[in-house]
Design a protein around this motif. Structure first.
Motif, PDB file in Angstrom:
ATOM      1  N   LEU A  47       0.814  -1.214   0.000  1.00  0.00           N
ATOM      2  CA  LEU A  47       0.000   0.000   0.000  1.00  0.00           C
ATOM      3  C   LEU A  47       0.845   1.260   0.000  1.00  0.00           C
ATOM      4  CD1 LEU A  47      -2.571  -0.907   2.810  1.00  0.00           C
ATOM      5  CD2 LEU A  47      -2.892  -1.126   0.353  1.00  0.00           C
ATOM      6  N   ILE A  49      -0.274   5.212   0.994  1.00  0.00           N
ATOM      7  CA  ILE A  49      -1.383   5.986   1.523  1.00  0.00           C
ATOM      8  C   ILE A  49      -0.919   7.427   1.682  1.00  0.00           C
ATOM      9  CG2 ILE A  49      -3.035   6.251   3.410  1.00  0.00           C
ATOM     10  CD1 ILE A  49      -2.461   3.284   4.086  1.00  0.00           C
ATOM     11  N   GLU A  57      -5.963   9.359  -0.281  1.00  0.00           N
ATOM     12  CA  GLU A  57      -5.720   8.474  -1.424  1.00  0.00           C
ATOM     13  C   GLU A  57      -5.017   7.206  -0.955  1.00  0.00           C
ATOM     14  OE1 GLU A  57      -6.777   9.329  -4.520  1.00  0.00           O
ATOM     15  OE2 GLU A  57      -7.518  11.229  -3.728  1.00  0.00           O
ATOM     16  N   VAL A  58      -5.557   6.060  -1.360  1.00  0.00           N
ATOM     17  CA  VAL A  58      -4.962   4.770  -1.032  1.00  0.00           C
ATOM     18  C   VAL A  58      -4.687   4.049  -2.347  1.00  0.00           C
ATOM     19  CG1 VAL A  58      -5.306   2.544   0.128  1.00  0.00           C
ATOM     20  CG2 VAL A  58      -6.234   4.643   1.148  1.00  0.00           C
ATOM     21  N   TYR A  59      -3.446   3.620  -2.523  1.00  0.00           N
ATOM     22  CA  TYR A  59      -3.052   2.857  -3.702  1.00  0.00           C
ATOM     23  C   TYR A  59      -2.609   1.475  -3.233  1.00  0.00           C
ATOM     24  CZ  TYR A  59      -3.040   7.241  -6.262  1.00  0.00           C
ATOM     25  OH  TYR A  59      -3.419   8.430  -6.843  1.00  0.00           O
ATOM     26  N   ILE A 112      -7.286  -0.309   6.886  1.00  0.00           N
ATOM     27  CA  ILE A 112      -6.588   0.964   7.041  1.00  0.00           C
ATOM     28  C   ILE A 112      -7.477   1.902   7.831  1.00  0.00           C
ATOM     29  CG2 ILE A 112      -5.537   2.914   5.820  1.00  0.00           C
ATOM     30  CD1 ILE A 112      -6.150   0.130   3.628  1.00  0.00           C
ATOM     31  N   LEU A 114      -8.657   5.446   8.762  1.00  0.00           N
ATOM     32  CA  LEU A 114      -8.650   6.736   8.079  1.00  0.00           C
ATOM     33  C   LEU A 114      -8.885   7.871   9.069  1.00  0.00           C
ATOM     34  CD1 LEU A 114     -10.720   5.757   4.919  1.00  0.00           C
ATOM     35  CD2 LEU A 114      -8.248   5.962   5.116  1.00  0.00           C
ATOM     36  N   ARG A 133      -6.948   1.994  -6.831  1.00  0.00           N
ATOM     37  CA  ARG A 133      -6.908   3.349  -6.268  1.00  0.00           C
ATOM     38  C   ARG A 133      -8.237   3.626  -5.598  1.00  0.00           C
ATOM     39  NH1 ARG A 133      -8.555   8.599  -8.407  1.00  0.00           N
ATOM     40  NH2 ARG A 133      -7.491  10.201  -7.200  1.00  0.00           N
TER      41      ARG A 133
END
Length: 150
Positions: A47, A49, A57-59, A112, A114, A133
């Motif tokens: 990840l 972040i 944004e989280v990839y 995750i 947030l 994404r």
């Protein structure tokens, strides 16, 4: 002086690295996270972040998945990514000997936490070229704004 210590086969730093590996083998700490925020090496998917003034944004780097089988959920400020990756080992007619397996298959799940200023009603997720994404918008009230002075 330092360059020769790093490149010599029996270097001081090489010995420290060997000692660290042996201690991990003895005490079984290999693969454990170093802190409460870190994850074990090899956690899947990897990840990235980050945030912008308007979103988080989280990839997730997850090549070879079917986008329809990826589950993305947001509950009480926790974003969860789940799915399953099929193993790519061939199934031969007889016995197969596997010498190394670096790409494992099976179910995965990452959670995750947030920030509190996100807007759970404005979440988008796209999967393209092996990268998932997820963009979570921040609440309008939490975004920076300019105040006119009169």
């Amino acid at each position: 002086m330092y360059e020769s210590m790093l490149s010599f086969p029996g270097s001081l730093f090489g010995e420290f690295d060997r000692l660290r590996r042996e201690m991990n083998d003895i005490f079984g700490t290999a693969g454990l996270p170093a802190s409460i925020r870190s994850v074990a090496p090899g956690s899947y998917p990897a990840l990235n972040i980050g945030n912008t003034p308007t979103s988080v944004e989280v990839y997730a780097f997850a090549p070879g998945l079917d986008a329809s089988k990826i589950e993305v959920s947001l509950d009480r400020g926790v974003l969860t990514l789940a799915g399953e990756r099929s193993p790519d080992l061939p199934q031969p007619e007889g016995k197969a000997t596997v010498y190394t397996r670096e790409r494992v298959g099976g179910k995965f799940k990452r959670a995750i936490s947030l920030p509190q200023d996100i807007d759970p009603s404005r979440v988008s997720a796209t999967y393209r070229d092996g990268v998932l994404r997820v963009s979570v918008a921040r609440r309008e009230s939490a975004q920076p704004r300019r105040i006119a002075v009169q």
